[in-house]
Scaffold this motif. Structure first.
Motif, short mmCIF file in Angstrom:
data_model
loop_
_atom_site.label_atom_id
_atom_site.label_comp_id
_atom_site.label_asym_id
_atom_site.label_seq_id
_atom_site.Cartn_x
_atom_site.Cartn_y
_atom_site.Cartn_z
N ARG A 53 0.74 -1.46 0.11
CA ARG A 53 -0.01 0.08 -0.02
C ARG A 53 0.94 1.13 -0.08
N MET A 56 2.96 1.62 -3.31
CA MET A 56 1.93 2.05 -4.44
C MET A 56 1.39 3.47 -4.40
N GLU A 57 0.92 3.77 -3.21
CA GLU A 57 0.01 4.82 -2.81
C GLU A 57 0.91 6.03 -2.16
N THR A 64 6.43 7.69 -1.39
CA THR A 64 6.44 6.57 -1.48
C THR A 64 7.63 5.70 -0.71
#
Length: 265
Positions: A53, A56-57, A64
């Motif tokens: 998570r 990626m986000e 990141t």
């Protein structure tokens, strides 16, 4: 050929033991997490999901895991290089000149016992930006490299030094061609120890510094919100990156000192 086969089997056996140990550790971790049934003790699967998570986000501020990792590595390398280029020459001088060592120890020895973390308030007041992190990492890496360099110089063979003098070698030639090569194994050990201390220092510095980027800062941000799964992600990343950097130095050590059995095993 037979020796290469034995070495390959040995490496495969060691790899198998490592994988089995890791599997048992993850299993015990998962069992502990389920038995505790607490959000503060996430299991490996939850940590893996948190890793994906944030990778990626991004985190709360949009950074990141790659950005956090790159910034921390950059800071560590700068401080590490600063520590090496100051500690190695000074260590050579102190090892070769007992008078210089006696004089310098009056200042260096008391400072050596001050933990790098104790310098954080002073660095926050006097330094800004990247210089703050470089200074703290320099403090952490400088002394292990210095002490190992001095020890390496002291272990240089007097016989080799005397032979070089007999053949008319100058002091600079003796230092660069006899003393320094003899001291290199200990210097490399100091570099590895210093790098490990550097990673501990950067985490503490990033936690207390104002910069929002860095693995230490990420850990602190998520700890404030009690999201332990991401905290563990940061901890694991620090360990893996530190291990990888240590392994690179160890590989260099093996290439440089093939004659040292203890490095190759």
């Amino acid at each position: 050929m037979e020796r290469q086969g034995l070495n390959l089997r040995k490496k495969l056996k060691e790899a198998g033991i490592g994988v089995a140990t890791l599997a048992v550790f993850l299993l015990l971790w998962e069992l502990l997490s389920r038995a505790a049934n607490s959000p503060f003790i996430p299991g490996p699967y939850e940590v893996m999901l948190a890793f994906i998570r944030v990778a990626m986000e991004g985190d709360f501020d949009g950074y990141t895991l790659l950005e956090h990792s790159v910034v921390s590595i950059y800071r560590v390398l700068l401080g590490f290089i600063a520590g090496a280029i100051t500690a190695i020459p000074l260590g050579l001088i102190m090892g070769l000149k007992p008078t210089v060592k006696t004089a310098a120890n009056t200042i260096i020895e008391p400072i050596r016992f001050i933990p790098p973390i104790a310098w954080i308030p002073l660095s926050i007041v006097l330094l800004v930006g990247l210089s703050r992190f470089v200074f703290l990492l320099w403090v952490g890496t400088f002394f292990p490299i210095l002490l190992n360099t001095i020890a390496g110089v002291k272990r240089a063979s007097p016989t080799l030094v005397n032979v070089a003098k007999t053949f008319g070698a100058s002091n600079s030639e003796i230092t660069t061609k006899v003393v320094l090569p003899s001291a290199l194994p200990e210097i490399m050990t100091g570099l590895r120890v210093g790098l490990g201390i550097g990673w501990m220092c950067i985490v503490a510095a990033e936690m207390l510094g104002g910069d929002p980027v860095g693995l230490g800062r990420m850990i602190l941000k998520y700890a404030d919100f009690l999201q332990i799964d991401v905290v563990i992600v940061g901890m694991v990343l620090i360990g893996v990156i530190g291990l990888a950097m240590n392994y690179l130095i160890l590989l260099l050590e093996k290439k440089m000192f093939r004659y040292r059995v203890e490095v190759q095993t």
